[in-house]
Write an enzyme that holds these catalytic residues in place. Structure first.
Site, mmCIF file in Angstrom:
data_model
loop_
_atom_site.group_PDB
_atom_site.id
_atom_site.type_symbol
_atom_site.label_atom_id
_atom_site.label_comp_id
_atom_site.label_asym_id
_atom_site.label_seq_id
_atom_site.Cartn_x
_atom_site.Cartn_y
_atom_site.Cartn_z
ATOM 1 N N SER A 22 0.765 -1.240 -0.032
ATOM 2 C CA SER A 22 0.145 -0.052 0.020
ATOM 3 C C SER A 22 0.862 1.408 -0.025
ATOM 4 C CB SER A 22 -1.029 0.039 1.209
ATOM 5 O OG SER A 22 -0.155 -0.428 2.352
ATOM 6 N N ASN A 109 -2.584 -2.737 13.006
ATOM 7 C CA ASN A 109 -3.960 -2.452 12.804
ATOM 8 C C ASN A 109 -4.405 -1.407 13.483
ATOM 9 O OD1 ASN A 109 -3.665 -4.874 11.178
ATOM 10 N ND2 ASN A 109 -4.615 -6.196 12.870
ATOM 11 N N THR A 154 -40.092 26.688 -11.088
ATOM 12 C CA THR A 154 -40.444 25.628 -10.782
ATOM 13 C C THR A 154 -40.514 24.867 -12.203
ATOM 14 O OG1 THR A 154 -42.798 25.713 -10.754
ATOM 15 C CG2 THR A 154 -41.730 26.299 -8.790
ATOM 16 N N HIS A 155 -40.222 23.656 -12.357
ATOM 17 C CA HIS A 155 -39.963 22.811 -13.485
ATOM 18 C C HIS A 155 -39.363 23.525 -14.685
ATOM 19 C CE1 HIS A 155 -43.673 20.685 -11.714
ATOM 20 N NE2 HIS A 155 -43.875 21.825 -11.435
ATOM 21 N N SER A 276 -12.771 26.950 -27.766
ATOM 22 C CA SER A 276 -13.134 25.964 -28.651
ATOM 23 C C SER A 276 -11.764 25.924 -29.509
ATOM 24 C CB SER A 276 -14.083 25.887 -29.259
ATOM 25 O OG SER A 276 -14.294 25.370 -30.538
ATOM 26 N N LYS A 282 -16.498 30.834 -29.172
ATOM 27 C CA LYS A 282 -16.987 30.123 -28.079
ATOM 28 C C LYS A 282 -16.094 30.543 -27.001
ATOM 29 C CE LYS A 282 -18.849 26.250 -28.267
ATOM 30 N NZ LYS A 282 -20.171 25.995 -27.545
ATOM 31 N N ASN A 284 -16.520 28.687 -23.142
ATOM 32 C CA ASN A 284 -17.225 27.612 -22.721
ATOM 33 C C ASN A 284 -17.246 27.388 -21.044
ATOM 34 O OD1 ASN A 284 -18.228 26.634 -25.180
ATOM 35 N ND2 ASN A 284 -16.218 25.307 -25.295
ATOM 36 N N GLU A 289 -18.725 22.668 -15.585
ATOM 37 C CA GLU A 289 -19.186 21.340 -16.060
ATOM 38 C C GLU A 289 -18.442 20.240 -15.648
ATOM 39 O OE1 GLU A 289 -18.743 21.571 -20.314
ATOM 40 O OE2 GLU A 289 -20.458 22.919 -20.504
ATOM 41 N N TYR A 316 -9.778 -6.707 12.102
ATOM 42 C CA TYR A 316 -9.352 -6.530 10.728
ATOM 43 C C TYR A 316 -9.174 -7.456 9.698
ATOM 44 C CZ TYR A 316 -5.964 -4.515 7.689
ATOM 45 O OH TYR A 316 -5.317 -4.089 6.481
ATOM 46 N N GLN A 321 -7.732 -2.069 3.437
ATOM 47 C CA GLN A 321 -6.653 -1.130 2.810
ATOM 48 C C GLN A 321 -7.521 -0.511 1.721
ATOM 49 O OE1 GLN A 321 -2.664 -2.565 2.833
ATOM 50 N NE2 GLN A 321 -3.151 -2.734 0.462
ATOM 51 N N LYS A 324 -8.427 3.673 1.493
ATOM 52 C CA LYS A 324 -7.494 4.669 1.283
ATOM 53 C C LYS A 324 -7.637 5.362 0.095
ATOM 54 C CE LYS A 324 -4.882 2.855 4.928
ATOM 55 N NZ LYS A 324 -5.677 1.580 5.047
HETATM 56 N N1 ARG Z 1 -1.727 -1.289 4.803
HETATM 57 C C1 ARG Z 1 -2.803 -1.813 5.684
HETATM 58 C C2 ARG Z 1 -3.951 -1.096 5.638
HETATM 59 O O1 ARG Z 1 -4.017 -0.107 4.863
HETATM 60 C C3 ARG Z 1 -2.055 -1.738 7.107
HETATM 61 C C4 ARG Z 1 -2.497 -2.608 8.078
HETATM 62 C C5 ARG Z 1 -1.942 -4.027 7.685
HETATM 63 N N2 ARG Z 1 -2.178 -4.656 8.741
HETATM 64 C C6 ARG Z 1 -2.169 -6.131 8.725
HETATM 65 N N3 ARG Z 1 -2.612 -7.141 9.419
HETATM 66 N N4 ARG Z 1 -1.770 -6.665 7.508
HETATM 67 O O2 ARG Z 1 -5.090 -1.554 6.110
#
Ligand code: ARG
Length: 457
Positions: A22, A109, A154-155, A276, A282, A284, A289, A316, A321, A324
């Site tokens: 990660s 964890n 409205t509408h 454009s 143009k 825009n 948007e 856990y 993971q 994130k």
């Molecule tokens: N990269 C892990 C996460 O984002 C960290 C925790 C890892 N814990 C484990 N028991 N493998 O959740």
């Protein structure tokens, strides 16, 4: 370097390492990871679990790592599984033995649960600041346009006259609720998971109140299993961000309509518009948007995390993971949208004359004409029918109610007198609506005062 090689006899497959790692994204919270580790070792030393020398060596080492990461002399590299492994490896490399004691009484964890909370909390503060900046800008527009008449719809059909201040005020309400939603989430999430260990706490005499206090939490979490498995606060945040994105998107849709050649209620500034490659004329509204478009991406993050979490047994599991990247992306997206939207609004010009002309040419005063008859004793249902006839007459002649002669009025209903013209003027239509929440100036001024006090608080 791995944190867990001991019981393995084979090297990890490279694809497994890549899939599992990660570090490419959790390096985003290196600052919070280091902050959490410092609090942890201070607590360990206070409890006599770590010597003061080790504590000082670790804290100094961590400060050095943070400084070097910030000035770019230390680079985060992909051979480490995650930011936690990286920091511990560099620390041990730099200070030796003491570095290996950092992880005493801690699991990744509770560490990752802490880091993510610290990161999210900082981001909530930034988001709140951006929403407040937008509210401040909206209030400015409101104060300037308390008597800028425009049609209310409205509408998407002209309905009754309002003012620009009133229309913008509707969005002030929405973003004000968004602001308070962010504060609620911050308050509810602000309990510290550190010290929960892998899932069952630890055997060391940790002082969890102390680390919670050092890190600015309102106290420690009360169940170690929940502490490492809870991602509710992210779901709440993504829901609040989805709502902000939805509000921004609605507002952008209106601005896009108002900015068309047909409406011309507003003109987006050149600095917030694009051109454009083929059509020289143009200009825009790409930014509006894009902000409208990005709502989809933020909703996607919310649905992703809800789906990821729905089948995870306690405590856990690595599925988590996945929280994130999507949270980071949604936060960055909404921060960008808020900043750009605020800039677009503050540089945009509002065309008072066009809005007023539009309110005049669409029978937005028809309800007031009916109310006039009611005030002269005609039952509302009959009044509605009579004004319907007036409107039909005007449409055929291509004129507004204000342009009819008194004779023409009287031909349809003898109740009408000279004072009908004043009763259906834009000013009267708006100013007569003076209950709190309505567009009349007196009501609007009261509301603006309330908003001002709110922003000062
Ligand atoms: N990269 C892990 C996460 O984002 C960290 C925790 C890892 N814990 C484990 N028991 N493998 O959740």
């Amino acid at each position: 370097m791995k944190l867990w090689g001991g019981r393995f006899t084979k090297e990890t497959n490279q694809l497994v390492h890549n899939f599992n790692a990660s570090i490419s994204f959790d390096q985003k919270f290196y600052h919070q990871d280091i902050e959490g580790s410092m609090a942890h070792v201070k607590m360990l030393a206070k409890q006599g679990i770590l010597t003061e020398e080790d504590r000082d060596a670790i804290v100094n080492g961590l400060m050095g790592i943070r400084k070097d990461l910030e000035n770019g002399t230390l680079l985060i590299t992909a051979e480490h599984e995650d930011i936690h492994s990286f920091v511990e490896a560099v620390l041990t490399e730099r200070i030796g033995e003491a570095g290996k004691r950092l992880h005493t009484g801690r699991s990744r964890n509770d560490q990752v649960a802490l880091d993510m909370k610290l990161y999210t909390r900082d981001e909530i503060d930034e988001l709140s600041g951006l929403v407040k900046g937008l509210l401040t800008e909206l209030l400015k527009v409101m104060e300037e346009h308390i008597d800028t008449y425009m049609p209310g719809f409205t509408h998407l059909q002209k309905a009754q006259p309002i003012t620009l201040a009133h229309h913008i005020g509707a969005y002030f309400e929405m973003f004000d609720r968004d602001f308070s939603r962010l504060s609620d989430i911050r308050k509810r999430m602000n309990y510290c998971p550190l010290g929960s260990g892998a899932l069952a706490g630890t055997t060391y005499p940790l002082d969890r109140e102390y680390t919670a206090e050092l890190l600015g939490f309102d106290g420690p979490t009360l169940n170690s299993m929940d502490s490492v498995a809870d991602r509710d606060y992210l779901i709440e945040l993504l829901s609040a961000l989805s709502t902000i994105a939805m509000h921004l998107s609605r507002f952008c849709e209106e601005i896009i309509i108002w900015n068309t050649n047909e409406y011309r209620f507003v003109e987006i500034d050149d600095s917030y518009s694009t051109g454009s490659s083929i059509m020289p004329q143009k200009k825009n509204p790409d930014i509006a948007e894009l902000i409208r478009g990005k709502a989809g991406r933020v909703y996607g993050a919310l649905v992703s995390i809800l789906t990821t979490m729905k089948g995870i047994p306690l405590a856990y599991n690595k599925d988590m993971q996945e929280d994130k990247e999507l949270t980071f992306d949604a936060i960055d997206t909404v921060k960008g949208c808020l900043a750009l939207f605020t800039g677009m609004i503050s540089s945009m010009s509002f065309r008072k004359d066009v809005m007023e002309a539009s309110a005049k040419n669409g029978f937005t005063n028809a309800t007031d004409a009916a109310d006039y008859l009611v005030n002269h004793g005609v039952p509302f249902r009959d009044a509605h029918g009579i004004v319907g006839q007036l409107v039909l007459f005007c449409i055929e002649k291509g004129i507004a109610l204000d342009d009819m002669t008194l004779e023409e009025y009287k031909a349809i209903s003898p109740v009408f007198e000279q004072d009908i013209y004043d009763a259906i003027s834009l000013k009267t239509c708006v100013e007569k609506r003076m209950t709190i929440g309505a567009p009349g100036q007196e009501a609007m001024k009261k509301v603006i005062e309330i908003y001002k006090k709110k922003l000062e608080a």
